[in-house]
Scaffold this motif. Sequence first.
Motif, PDB file in Angstrom:
ATOM      1  N   UNK A   1       0.835  -1.177   0.000  1.00  0.00           N
ATOM      2  CA  UNK A   1       0.000   0.000   0.000  1.00  0.00           C
ATOM      3  C   UNK A   1       0.886   1.249   0.000  1.00  0.00           C
ATOM      4  N   UNK A   2       0.338   2.332  -0.544  1.00  0.00           N
ATOM      5  CA  UNK A   2       1.032   3.604  -0.502  1.00  0.00           C
ATOM      6  C   UNK A   2       0.724   4.353   0.782  1.00  0.00           C
ATOM      7  N   UNK A   3       1.430   5.450   0.980  1.00  0.00           N
ATOM      8  CA  UNK A   3       1.253   6.253   2.182  1.00  0.00           C
ATOM      9  C   UNK A   3       1.386   7.723   1.834  1.00  0.00           C
ATOM     10  N   UNK A   6       0.588  14.074   6.221  1.00  0.00           N
ATOM     11  CA  UNK A   6       0.423  15.523   6.192  1.00  0.00           C
ATOM     12  C   UNK A   6       1.759  16.239   6.099  1.00  0.00           C
ATOM     13  N   UNK A   7       2.777  15.707   6.718  1.00  0.00           N
ATOM     14  CA  UNK A   7       4.073  16.377   6.771  1.00  0.00           C
ATOM     15  C   UNK A   7       4.935  16.104   5.545  1.00  0.00           C
ATOM     16  N   UNK A   8       4.339  15.635   4.463  1.00  0.00           N
ATOM     17  CA  UNK A   8       5.074  15.464   3.218  1.00  0.00           C
ATOM     18  C   UNK A   8       5.485  14.040   2.896  1.00  0.00           C
ATOM     19  N   UNK A   9       5.238  13.097   3.782  1.00  0.00           N
ATOM     20  CA  UNK A   9       5.566  11.703   3.488  1.00  0.00           C
ATOM     21  C   UNK A   9       4.683  11.229   2.339  1.00  0.00           C
ATOM     22  N   UNK A  10       5.305  10.644   1.344  1.00  0.00           N
ATOM     23  CA  UNK A  10       4.543  10.168   0.191  1.00  0.00           C
ATOM     24  C   UNK A  10       5.244   8.953  -0.394  1.00  0.00           C
ATOM     25  N   UNK A  11       4.607   7.798  -0.261  1.00  0.00           N
ATOM     26  CA  UNK A  11       5.129   6.576  -0.848  1.00  0.00           C
ATOM     27  C   UNK A  11       4.095   6.072  -1.835  1.00  0.00           C
ATOM     28  N   UNK A  12       4.462   5.927  -3.097  1.00  0.00           N
ATOM     29  CA  UNK A  12       3.502   5.489  -4.112  1.00  0.00           C
ATOM     30  C   UNK A  12       2.937   4.108  -3.798  1.00  0.00           C
ATOM     31  N   UNK A  13       1.736   3.893  -4.277  1.00  0.00           N
ATOM     32  CA  UNK A  13       1.056   2.631  -4.052  1.00  0.00           C
ATOM     33  C   UNK A  13       1.382   1.638  -5.156  1.00  0.00           C
ATOM     34  N   UNK A  14       1.684   0.426  -4.769  1.00  0.00           N
ATOM     35  CA  UNK A  14       1.839  -0.663  -5.727  1.00  0.00           C
ATOM     36  C   UNK A  14       0.617  -1.574  -5.714  1.00  0.00           C
ATOM     37  N   UNK A  15      -0.261  -1.383  -4.725  1.00  0.00           N
ATOM     38  CA  UNK A  15      -1.419  -2.247  -4.541  1.00  0.00           C
ATOM     39  C   UNK A  15      -2.719  -1.625  -5.044  1.00  0.00           C
ATOM     40  N   UNK A  16      -2.675  -0.314  -5.378  1.00  0.00           N
ATOM     41  CA  UNK A  16      -3.902   0.370  -5.761  1.00  0.00           C
ATOM     42  C   UNK A  16      -4.593   1.039  -4.587  1.00  0.00           C
ATOM     43  N   UNK A  17      -4.023   0.876  -3.379  1.00  0.00           N
ATOM     44  CA  UNK A  17      -4.566   1.502  -2.175  1.00  0.00           C
ATOM     45  C   UNK A  17      -3.522   2.429  -1.580  1.00  0.00           C
ATOM     46  N   UNK A  18      -3.999   3.505  -0.953  1.00  0.00           N
ATOM     47  CA  UNK A  18      -3.088   4.432  -0.298  1.00  0.00           C
ATOM     48  C   UNK A  18      -3.675   4.868   1.036  1.00  0.00           C
ATOM     49  N   UNK A  19      -2.853   4.812   2.078  1.00  0.00           N
ATOM     50  CA  UNK A  19      -3.236   5.290   3.403  1.00  0.00           C
ATOM     51  C   UNK A  19      -2.910   6.763   3.494  1.00  0.00           C
ATOM     52  N   UNK A  20      -3.846   7.542   4.006  1.00  0.00           N
ATOM     53  CA  UNK A  20      -3.661   8.978   4.198  1.00  0.00           C
ATOM     54  C   UNK A  20      -3.739   9.226   5.703  1.00  0.00           C
ATOM     55  N   UNK A  21      -2.697   9.855   6.247  1.00  0.00           N
ATOM     56  CA  UNK A  21      -2.594  10.005   7.695  1.00  0.00           C
ATOM     57  C   UNK A  21      -2.342  11.451   8.088  1.00  0.00           C
ATOM     58  N   UNK A  22      -3.138  11.930   9.021  1.00  0.00           N
ATOM     59  CA  UNK A  22      -2.906  13.231   9.646  1.00  0.00           C
ATOM     60  C   UNK A  22      -2.782  12.945  11.139  1.00  0.00           C
ATOM     61  N   UNK A  23      -1.545  12.856  11.650  1.00  0.00           N
ATOM     62  CA  UNK A  23      -1.353  12.435  13.032  1.00  0.00           C
ATOM     63  C   UNK A  23      -1.805  13.457  14.074  1.00  0.00           C
ATOM     64  N   UNK A  24      -1.960  14.712  13.681  1.00  0.00           N
ATOM     65  CA  UNK A  24      -2.417  15.731  14.621  1.00  0.00           C
ATOM     66  C   UNK A  24      -3.259  16.754  13.869  1.00  0.00           C
ATOM     67  N   UNK A  41      -7.112   9.014   9.897  1.00  0.00           N
ATOM     68  CA  UNK A  41      -6.495   8.087   8.953  1.00  0.00           C
ATOM     69  C   UNK A  41      -7.580   7.589   7.988  1.00  0.00           C
ATOM     70  N   UNK A  42      -7.189   7.453   6.744  1.00  0.00           N
ATOM     71  CA  UNK A  42      -8.137   6.970   5.736  1.00  0.00           C
ATOM     72  C   UNK A  42      -7.416   6.064   4.746  1.00  0.00           C
ATOM     73  N   UNK A  43      -8.160   5.176   4.162  1.00  0.00           N
ATOM     74  CA  UNK A  43      -7.676   4.351   3.063  1.00  0.00           C
ATOM     75  C   UNK A  43      -8.423   4.794   1.823  1.00  0.00           C
ATOM     76  N   UNK A  44      -7.671   5.146   0.774  1.00  0.00           N
ATOM     77  CA  UNK A  44      -8.288   5.627  -0.459  1.00  0.00           C
ATOM     78  C   UNK A  44      -7.850   4.778  -1.642  1.00  0.00           C
ATOM     79  N   UNK A  45      -8.647   4.820  -2.689  1.00  0.00           N
ATOM     80  CA  UNK A  45      -8.270   4.224  -3.964  1.00  0.00           C
ATOM     81  C   UNK A  45      -7.167   5.099  -4.545  1.00  0.00           C
ATOM     82  N   UNK A  46      -6.003   4.551  -4.785  1.00  0.00           N
ATOM     83  CA  UNK A  46      -4.850   5.345  -5.216  1.00  0.00           C
ATOM     84  C   UNK A  46      -5.069   6.022  -6.565  1.00  0.00           C
ATOM     85  N   UNK A  47      -5.833   5.416  -7.447  1.00  0.00           N
ATOM     86  CA  UNK A  47      -6.038   5.985  -8.779  1.00  0.00           C
ATOM     87  C   UNK A  47      -7.067   7.108  -8.776  1.00  0.00           C
ATOM     88  N   UNK A  48      -8.156   6.914  -8.057  1.00  0.00           N
ATOM     89  CA  UNK A  48      -9.254   7.889  -8.096  1.00  0.00           C
ATOM     90  C   UNK A  48      -9.270   8.827  -6.889  1.00  0.00           C
TER      91      UNK A  48
END
Length: 82
Positions: A1-3, A6-24, A41-48
């Motif tokens: 999964x991608x990640x 909020x602080x700029x961390x961005x790892x591309x998704x290889x699975x089609x899913x991406x976790x979006x995190x705002x720790x504060x 925290x949310x899980x989103x479709x990486x493409x859409x």
Amino acid sequence: DGLLGEEGADRPSLSGRQWVLDPLDGTVNYFYGLPLWAVSIALVDAATREPIVGVVHAPLMDLTLAAVRGGGVRRIREAGLL
């Protein structure tokens, strides 16, 4: 999964899913000692970028909300599901 953080961390998704995190979420409120801040925290479709599932936890308000695409939002009790 991608990640995406909020602080700029961005790892591309290889699975089609991406976790979006705002720790504060609500940093200024946190800084001033106000209870209106949360961890989000949310899980989103990486493409859409459409959300699949999301959780917001506001510990000082004893509040946790969870949502599932097509299923609405509900409160989760601390002693219950989490």
